[in-house]
Design a protein around this motif. Structure first.
Motif, mmCIF file in Angstrom:
data_model
loop_
_atom_site.group_PDB
_atom_site.id
_atom_site.type_symbol
_atom_site.label_atom_id
_atom_site.label_comp_id
_atom_site.label_asym_id
_atom_site.label_seq_id
_atom_site.Cartn_x
_atom_site.Cartn_y
_atom_site.Cartn_z
ATOM 1 N N ASP A 61 0.847 -1.191 0.000
ATOM 2 C CA ASP A 61 0.000 0.000 0.000
ATOM 3 C C ASP A 61 0.888 1.249 0.000
ATOM 4 O OD1 ASP A 61 -1.847 1.972 0.315
ATOM 5 O OD2 ASP A 61 -2.807 1.116 2.095
ATOM 6 N N PRO A 62 0.770 2.123 -1.011
ATOM 7 C CA PRO A 62 1.602 3.336 -1.061
ATOM 8 C C PRO A 62 1.438 4.217 0.171
ATOM 9 C CG PRO A 62 0.514 2.980 -3.169
ATOM 10 C CD PRO A 62 -0.082 2.008 -2.200
ATOM 11 N N GLU A 63 0.264 4.218 0.756
ATOM 12 C CA GLU A 63 0.045 5.038 1.946
ATOM 13 C C GLU A 63 0.891 4.561 3.114
ATOM 14 O OE1 GLU A 63 -4.074 5.146 2.815
ATOM 15 O OE2 GLU A 63 -4.619 6.274 1.004
ATOM 16 N N MET A 64 1.104 3.242 3.194
ATOM 17 C CA MET A 64 1.962 2.711 4.250
ATOM 18 C C MET A 64 3.404 3.167 4.045
ATOM 19 S SD MET A 64 0.239 0.995 6.468
ATOM 20 C CE MET A 64 1.574 0.074 7.240
ATOM 21 N N LEU A 65 3.849 3.185 2.802
ATOM 22 C CA LEU A 65 5.207 3.633 2.509
ATOM 23 C C LEU A 65 5.363 5.119 2.806
ATOM 24 C CD1 LEU A 65 5.845 1.729 -0.855
ATOM 25 C CD2 LEU A 65 6.528 1.069 1.451
ATOM 26 N N GLU A 66 4.356 5.901 2.462
ATOM 27 C CA GLU A 66 4.407 7.338 2.762
ATOM 28 C C GLU A 66 4.399 7.575 4.263
ATOM 29 O OE1 GLU A 66 1.203 9.201 0.773
ATOM 30 O OE2 GLU A 66 1.921 8.734 -1.255
ATOM 31 N N LEU A 67 3.622 6.790 4.982
ATOM 32 C CA LEU A 67 3.567 6.937 6.437
ATOM 33 C C LEU A 67 4.903 6.614 7.079
ATOM 34 C CD1 LEU A 67 1.979 7.422 9.048
ATOM 35 C CD2 LEU A 67 1.315 4.995 8.979
ATOM 36 N N SER B 67 7.814 6.788 5.656
ATOM 37 C CA SER B 67 8.761 7.839 5.297
ATOM 38 C C SER B 67 8.527 9.091 6.138
ATOM 39 C CB SER B 67 8.637 8.161 3.809
ATOM 40 O OG SER B 67 9.493 9.216 3.442
ATOM 41 N N THR B 68 7.263 9.411 6.382
ATOM 42 C CA THR B 68 6.933 10.586 7.187
ATOM 43 C C THR B 68 7.423 10.434 8.621
ATOM 44 O OG1 THR B 68 4.980 10.998 5.824
ATOM 45 C CG2 THR B 68 5.049 12.049 7.989
ATOM 46 N N MET B 69 7.371 9.196 9.115
ATOM 47 C CA MET B 69 7.798 8.949 10.489
ATOM 48 C C MET B 69 9.303 8.769 10.617
ATOM 49 S SD MET B 69 4.733 6.414 11.767
ATOM 50 C CE MET B 69 5.335 6.458 13.471
ATOM 51 N N GLY B 70 10.024 8.921 9.503
ATOM 52 C CA GLY B 70 11.467 8.889 9.541
ATOM 53 C C GLY B 70 12.089 7.514 9.477
ATOM 54 N N ALA B 71 11.347 6.525 8.982
ATOM 55 C CA ALA B 71 11.897 5.173 8.877
ATOM 56 C C ALA B 71 12.947 5.107 7.775
ATOM 57 C CB ALA B 71 10.781 4.178 8.585
ATOM 58 N N LYS B 72 14.009 4.395 8.044
ATOM 59 C CA LYS B 72 15.053 4.211 7.052
ATOM 60 C C LYS B 72 14.604 3.178 6.017
ATOM 61 C CE LYS B 72 18.728 5.256 10.385
ATOM 62 N NZ LYS B 72 19.951 4.759 11.059
ATOM 63 N N PRO B 73 15.232 3.181 4.826
ATOM 64 C CA PRO B 73 14.830 2.210 3.782
ATOM 65 C C PRO B 73 14.874 0.768 4.263
ATOM 66 C CG PRO B 73 16.237 3.902 2.843
ATOM 67 C CD PRO B 73 16.221 4.145 4.321
ATOM 68 N N ILE C 119 7.645 -3.448 6.505
ATOM 69 C CA ILE C 119 6.455 -3.257 5.678
ATOM 70 C C ILE C 119 6.521 -4.077 4.388
ATOM 71 C CG2 ILE C 119 5.084 -1.567 4.410
ATOM 72 C CD1 ILE C 119 5.956 0.531 6.403
ATOM 73 N N ARG C 120 7.529 -3.822 3.569
ATOM 74 C CA ARG C 120 7.580 -4.446 2.249
ATOM 75 C C ARG C 120 7.670 -5.972 2.322
ATOM 76 N NH1 ARG C 120 8.239 -2.055 -2.576
ATOM 77 N NH2 ARG C 120 8.544 0.206 -2.660
ATOM 78 N N PHE C 121 8.635 -6.461 3.079
ATOM 79 C CA PHE C 121 8.858 -7.905 3.107
ATOM 80 C C PHE C 121 7.679 -8.663 3.708
ATOM 81 C CE2 PHE C 121 10.775 -11.820 4.855
ATOM 82 C CZ PHE C 121 11.241 -12.358 3.670
ATOM 83 N N PRO C 122 7.146 -8.251 4.874
ATOM 84 C CA PRO C 122 5.968 -8.973 5.398
ATOM 85 C C PRO C 122 4.776 -8.943 4.448
ATOM 86 C CG PRO C 122 6.953 -7.611 7.108
ATOM 87 C CD PRO C 122 7.621 -7.227 5.827
#
Length: 272
Positions: free
Chosen positions: A158-164, A166-172, A179-182
């Motif tokens: 979900d793109p919104e999860m990725l944006e969230l 990033s907004t919270m300062g998570a590293k790649p 998020i991505r792997f699970p």
């Protein structure tokens, strides 16, 4: 608030019976039809042996079938594991780089459409008559479903999860592991189920080309000797092997992804 409760053993057994009684009933019906056709002598026994003759062929020489079944099982499992590791790694690289994806994707499609039975003799020439060619063919057969399903899973976040994140300062790296792997695992396990059965087919195809052991060897020998009970026995064992490996992957999916399995069948308790 929705709270998911872990089902009891009785509930799990009931759910299993609910999901499995239809395919089991179909298999029983096919077995009965097989028995009726052969008992009524609608076909010659040398063309289609009876279920009793097929089972008798296995019980008459269990060591023979066990030895060849173990050989094919070893080739299948090793090819499946290698295909999974390489497929997941290739998917990760393709998702990270659009250039790599555009370069590898056509090659993967090209390799997939080539009949493996046509190129298996090359592996025999290159690698000899040992386990190598069979494992390579099993890897080639199982690789494509793994890499395609993994790529699909990694891209379906979900793109919104990725944006969230990033907004919270998570590293790649954190975004990937959290998020991505699970999120990609359900897709991956879907591909693994297909790859499991394809690995069995690949191992047997490799044995067709050149082998002195394995179920493919048994089937070829029986076909050459017009020994249809042994031939059907080899096909039956090969089919059961594919089913068991599929069930094993499905069990691992439920073990690794209880949250995903619960959405498909577990009880939901609503509390206020």
């Amino acid at each position: 608030m929705v709270e998911r409760t872990k089902p009891s053993t009785a509930q799990q057994l009931a759910a299993f019976l609910e999901q499995s009684w239809r395919p089991i009933a179909l298999l029983v019906a096919l077995f009965v039809a097989w028995w009726v056709v052969t008992a009524a002598e609608l076909v010659e026994p040398y063309l289609v042996p009876s279920p009793g003759d097929t089972i008798a062929a296995i019980t008459a020489n269990p060591d023979y079938f066990w030895q060849h079944t173990w050989t094919t099982t070893y080739e299948t499992l090793l090819g499946f594991v290698i295909a999974t590791v390489i497929g997941v790694f290739a998917a990760l690289v393709m998702v990270q780089s659009a250039t790599v994806e555009k370069t590898l994707y056509p090659l993967l499609l090209f390799a997939q459409v080539i009949p493996k039975i046509a190129i298996a003799p090359l592996f025999v020439v290159w690698l000899g008559f040992g386990l190598g060619p069979k494992i390579v063919v099993a890897v080639l057969m199982a690789f494509f479903p793994v890499v395609i399903s993994m790529v699909t899973g990694l891209k379906s976040v979900d793109p919104e999860m990725l944006e969230l994140s990033s907004t919270m300062g998570a590293k790649p790296a954190q975004t990937f592991w959290k998020i991505r792997f699970p999120a990609s695992l359900p897709h991956l396990f879907s591909g693994l189920k297909v790859a499991a059965t394809m690995a069995v087919t690949g191992a047997v195809v490799g044995e067709f080309v050149g082998a002195d052991a394995g179920l493919g060897f048994v089937i070829l020998q029986a076909n050459g000797n017009l020994d249809t009970p042994v031939l059907f026995a080899g096909l039956l064992i090969m089919s059961l092997m594919g089913v068991l490996l599929f069930v094993l992957v499905e069990w691992l999916e439920r073990l690794v992804l209880p949250w995903h399995a619960s959405r498909r069948g577990d009880n939901v308790t609503t509390t206020f």
